[in-house]
Design a protein around this motif. Structure first.
Motif, mmCIF file in Angstrom:
data_model
loop_
_atom_site.group_PDB
_atom_site.id
_atom_site.type_symbol
_atom_site.label_atom_id
_atom_site.label_comp_id
_atom_site.label_asym_id
_atom_site.label_seq_id
_atom_site.Cartn_x
_atom_site.Cartn_y
_atom_site.Cartn_z
ATOM 1 N N ALA A 192 -37.783 84.053 72.663
ATOM 2 C CA ALA A 192 -38.581 84.798 73.421
ATOM 3 C C ALA A 192 -39.365 83.987 74.427
ATOM 4 C CB ALA A 192 -39.362 85.835 72.528
ATOM 5 N N ALA A 193 -39.803 82.742 73.925
ATOM 6 C CA ALA A 193 -40.904 82.046 74.576
ATOM 7 C C ALA A 193 -39.948 81.518 75.965
ATOM 8 C CB ALA A 193 -41.171 80.784 73.916
ATOM 9 N N SER A 194 -38.487 81.490 76.025
ATOM 10 C CA SER A 194 -37.842 81.151 77.022
ATOM 11 C C SER A 194 -36.771 82.166 77.640
ATOM 12 C CB SER A 194 -37.599 79.500 77.021
ATOM 13 O OG SER A 194 -38.567 78.685 76.808
ATOM 14 N N PRO A 195 -36.978 83.324 77.855
ATOM 15 C CA PRO A 195 -35.690 83.911 78.222
ATOM 16 C C PRO A 195 -34.956 83.531 79.193
ATOM 17 C CG PRO A 195 -37.805 84.942 78.721
ATOM 18 C CD PRO A 195 -38.316 83.985 78.199
ATOM 19 N N GLY A 196 -33.660 83.728 79.042
ATOM 20 C CA GLY A 196 -32.872 83.081 80.072
ATOM 21 C C GLY A 196 -32.418 81.681 80.017
ATOM 22 N N VAL A 197 -33.321 80.971 79.364
ATOM 23 C CA VAL A 197 -32.976 79.488 79.151
ATOM 24 C C VAL A 197 -32.110 79.110 77.949
ATOM 25 C CG1 VAL A 197 -34.323 77.415 78.846
ATOM 26 C CG2 VAL A 197 -35.511 79.251 80.178
ATOM 27 N N VAL A 198 -31.279 78.338 78.334
ATOM 28 C CA VAL A 198 -30.465 77.731 77.306
ATOM 29 C C VAL A 198 -31.105 76.872 76.268
ATOM 30 C CG1 VAL A 198 -28.316 76.788 76.755
ATOM 31 C CG2 VAL A 198 -28.181 78.251 78.484
ATOM 32 N N LEU A 199 -31.143 77.335 75.054
ATOM 33 C CA LEU A 199 -31.683 76.358 73.856
ATOM 34 C C LEU A 199 -30.418 75.510 73.073
ATOM 35 C CD1 LEU A 199 -34.467 78.338 72.656
ATOM 36 C CD2 LEU A 199 -34.386 76.705 74.243
ATOM 37 N N LYS A 230 -29.292 91.827 63.304
ATOM 38 C CA LYS A 230 -30.573 92.403 63.112
ATOM 39 C C LYS A 230 -31.083 92.961 64.574
ATOM 40 C CE LYS A 230 -32.140 90.402 58.813
ATOM 41 N NZ LYS A 230 -32.879 89.740 58.209
ATOM 42 N N ILE A 231 -31.274 91.999 65.466
ATOM 43 C CA ILE A 231 -31.701 92.704 66.876
ATOM 44 C C ILE A 231 -30.689 93.047 68.065
ATOM 45 C CG2 ILE A 231 -33.425 90.951 66.559
ATOM 46 C CD1 ILE A 231 -32.170 89.277 68.798
ATOM 47 N N GLY A 232 -29.495 92.869 67.576
ATOM 48 C CA GLY A 232 -28.334 93.364 68.516
ATOM 49 C C GLY A 232 -27.816 92.019 68.929
ATOM 50 N N ALA A 233 -26.265 92.012 68.661
ATOM 51 C CA ALA A 233 -25.514 90.969 68.896
ATOM 52 C C ALA A 233 -25.362 90.993 70.471
ATOM 53 C CB ALA A 233 -23.947 91.403 68.766
ATOM 54 N N GLU A 234 -25.621 91.688 71.421
ATOM 55 C CA GLU A 234 -25.600 91.323 72.749
ATOM 56 C C GLU A 234 -26.851 90.525 73.451
ATOM 57 O OE1 GLU A 234 -28.098 94.800 72.357
ATOM 58 O OE2 GLU A 234 -26.177 94.053 71.438
ATOM 59 N N ARG A 235 -27.742 90.525 72.478
ATOM 60 C CA ARG A 235 -29.036 89.951 72.945
ATOM 61 C C ARG A 235 -29.076 88.331 73.064
ATOM 62 N NH1 ARG A 235 -32.614 93.768 73.979
ATOM 63 N NH2 ARG A 235 -32.399 95.930 72.808
ATOM 64 N N ILE A 236 -28.297 87.800 72.253
ATOM 65 C CA ILE A 236 -28.191 86.635 72.324
ATOM 66 C C ILE A 236 -26.795 85.898 72.692
ATOM 67 C CG2 ILE A 236 -28.428 84.321 70.804
ATOM 68 C CD1 ILE A 236 -30.505 85.628 68.906
ATOM 69 N N GLU A 237 -26.999 85.350 73.831
ATOM 70 C CA GLU A 237 -25.443 84.807 74.412
ATOM 71 C C GLU A 237 -25.136 83.399 73.975
ATOM 72 O OE1 GLU A 237 -23.867 84.206 78.939
ATOM 73 O OE2 GLU A 237 -25.660 85.355 78.684
ATOM 74 N N THR A 238 -24.045 83.263 73.580
ATOM 75 C CA THR A 238 -23.546 81.794 73.624
ATOM 76 C C THR A 238 -23.217 81.302 74.833
ATOM 77 O OG1 THR A 238 -22.706 82.395 71.358
ATOM 78 C CG2 THR A 238 -21.915 80.484 72.502
ATOM 79 N N VAL A 239 -23.729 79.956 75.126
ATOM 80 C CA VAL A 239 -23.179 79.198 76.278
ATOM 81 C C VAL A 239 -22.387 78.228 75.747
ATOM 82 C CG1 VAL A 239 -23.990 78.116 78.343
ATOM 83 C CG2 VAL A 239 -25.336 79.919 77.524
ATOM 84 N N ARG A 240 -21.044 78.404 75.647
ATOM 85 C CA ARG A 240 -20.243 77.144 75.137
ATOM 86 C C ARG A 240 -20.387 75.938 75.733
ATOM 87 N NH1 ARG A 240 -16.384 79.847 72.362
ATOM 88 N NH2 ARG A 240 -16.044 81.921 72.821
ATOM 89 N N GLY A 241 -20.354 74.952 74.850
ATOM 90 C CA GLY A 241 -20.717 73.549 74.858
ATOM 91 C C GLY A 241 -22.173 73.228 75.017
ATOM 92 N N PHE A 242 -23.025 74.329 74.859
ATOM 93 C CA PHE A 242 -24.487 73.929 75.325
ATOM 94 C C PHE A 242 -25.469 74.512 74.083
ATOM 95 C CE2 PHE A 242 -22.667 73.413 79.456
ATOM 96 C CZ PHE A 242 -23.051 72.246 79.761
ATOM 97 N N GLY A 243 -25.302 75.835 73.923
ATOM 98 C CA GLY A 243 -26.121 76.359 72.858
ATOM 99 C C GLY A 243 -26.442 77.998 73.024
ATOM 100 N N TYR A 244 -27.586 78.431 73.034
ATOM 101 C CA TYR A 244 -27.772 79.956 73.008
ATOM 102 C C TYR A 244 -28.852 80.254 73.846
ATOM 103 C CZ TYR A 244 -24.958 79.657 68.657
ATOM 104 O OH TYR A 244 -24.069 79.476 67.681
ATOM 105 N N LYS A 245 -28.773 81.540 74.488
ATOM 106 C CA LYS A 245 -29.982 81.975 75.103
ATOM 107 C C LYS A 245 -30.200 83.382 74.860
ATOM 108 C CE LYS A 245 -27.708 83.006 79.568
ATOM 109 N NZ LYS A 245 -27.263 82.920 80.933
ATOM 110 N N LEU A 246 -31.375 83.704 75.058
ATOM 111 C CA LEU A 246 -31.766 85.502 74.906
ATOM 112 C C LEU A 246 -31.740 85.943 76.416
ATOM 113 C CD1 LEU A 246 -33.280 87.494 73.111
ATOM 114 C CD2 LEU A 246 -35.211 86.556 74.047
ATOM 115 N N ARG A 247 -30.965 86.842 76.317
ATOM 116 C CA ARG A 247 -30.747 87.675 77.626
ATOM 117 C C ARG A 247 -32.130 88.330 77.890
ATOM 118 N NH1 ARG A 247 -24.712 90.223 76.943
ATOM 119 N NH2 ARG A 247 -23.618 88.300 77.242
ATOM 120 N N ARG A 248 -32.428 88.270 79.696
ATOM 121 C CA ARG A 248 -33.802 88.818 79.966
ATOM 122 C C ARG A 248 -33.522 90.374 79.741
ATOM 123 N NH1 ARG A 248 -36.849 85.309 82.704
ATOM 124 N NH2 ARG A 248 -35.631 83.543 83.303
#
Length: 248
Positions: A192-199, A230-248
């Motif tokens: 949530a601190a960096s929505p849309g940013v791949v971690l 718990k929060i909805g599968a669609e909210r956290i997106e997998t970016v293959r080869g990098f990590g995850y991001k929270l959709r805005r």
């Protein structure tokens, strides 16, 4: 519903419950942890550990995987029905099945026996810090900007029907409270601190688990899976080869 863990004022005031059937290991680990200032209760089997947990409500649990009567995986599940207290699993083999099963059952982290004393204490302290974690007000304010409705409120982040109260440490989805473990909550706050940013996975290991060493990224993947449920599968997106991001 699972209750939140008690917040220890410091590691030296924390009460730990160690459930280990090997008497030598149990006593060795207990004495080690007591030297570091922890109060340690012990149990030799899963059912005794469950009863002791109900009676004493420790701040953190260390559970061996292979236990008589009720194994560590089953004990972890039973405890998760009662509490969100941090759980550290201990596996003698460290194989994928033990690791995945423990994390899916609700454990926050795991170590492979034999484990160095410094590593074990560091993992315990990390879990205790996570349980009492409160993000800086300035950080919450920065992450709230542009988060959608309610962004002007620096203590509340809103993503669709998901609302995060960063000061009260509460999360609601469609107005209903969510029971997140301290690890799940801290991971959500990082997203949530960096929505849309791949971690990247190793970034999450460092920030959420405090793993300065090379940790097993399976712990990240399993917690993302639990958080999605718990929060909805669609909210956290997998970016293959990098990590995850929270959709805005």
């Amino acid at each position: 519903m699972a209750s939140p863990p008690a917040t220890p004022a410091s590691a030296t005031e924390a009460h730990l419950l160690l459930v280990e059937d090997d008497e030598v290991i149990r006593n060795t680990v207990r004495m080690l942890l007591e030297r570091y200032g922890f109060t340690v209760s012990t149990a030799a089997d899963g059912m005794s550990g469950l009863e002791m947990f109900r009676e004493r409500r420790p701040d953190l649990l260390l559970l061996d995987v292979m236990l008589p009567e009720l194994d560590g995986i089953g004990l972890c599940r039973r405890i998760r029905e009662l509490s969100l207290a941090p759980i550290l699993m201990m596996s003698a083999r460290g194989d994928a099945l033990d690791v995945v099963s423990g994390l899916e059952a609700g454990a926050d982290d795991y170590v492979v026996k034999p484990v160095e004393s410094a590593v074990l204490v560091a993992r315990i302290r990390s879990l205790l810090r996570r349980a009492s974690f409160t993000p800086a007000h300035s950080r919450a304010g920065a992450s709230g900007a542009g988060a959608g409705p309610g962004a002007g409120d620096t203590t509340t982040l809103t993503f669709g029907d998901l609302t995060i109260d960063t000061r009260g440490m509460e999360v609601h989805r469609a107005g209903q409270p969510l029971a997140l473990t301290p690890t799940e909550l801290r991971m959500l706050l990082e997203f949530a601190a960096s929505p849309g940013v791949v971690l990247e996975r190793r970034t999450l290991l460092s920030r959420v688990w405090d793993h300065a060493w090379h940790g097993d990224t399976r712990v990240v993947d399993l917690h993302v899976q639990r958080l999605r449920a718990k929060i909805g599968a669609e909210r956290i997106e997998t970016v293959r080869g990098f990590g995850y991001k929270l959709r805005r």
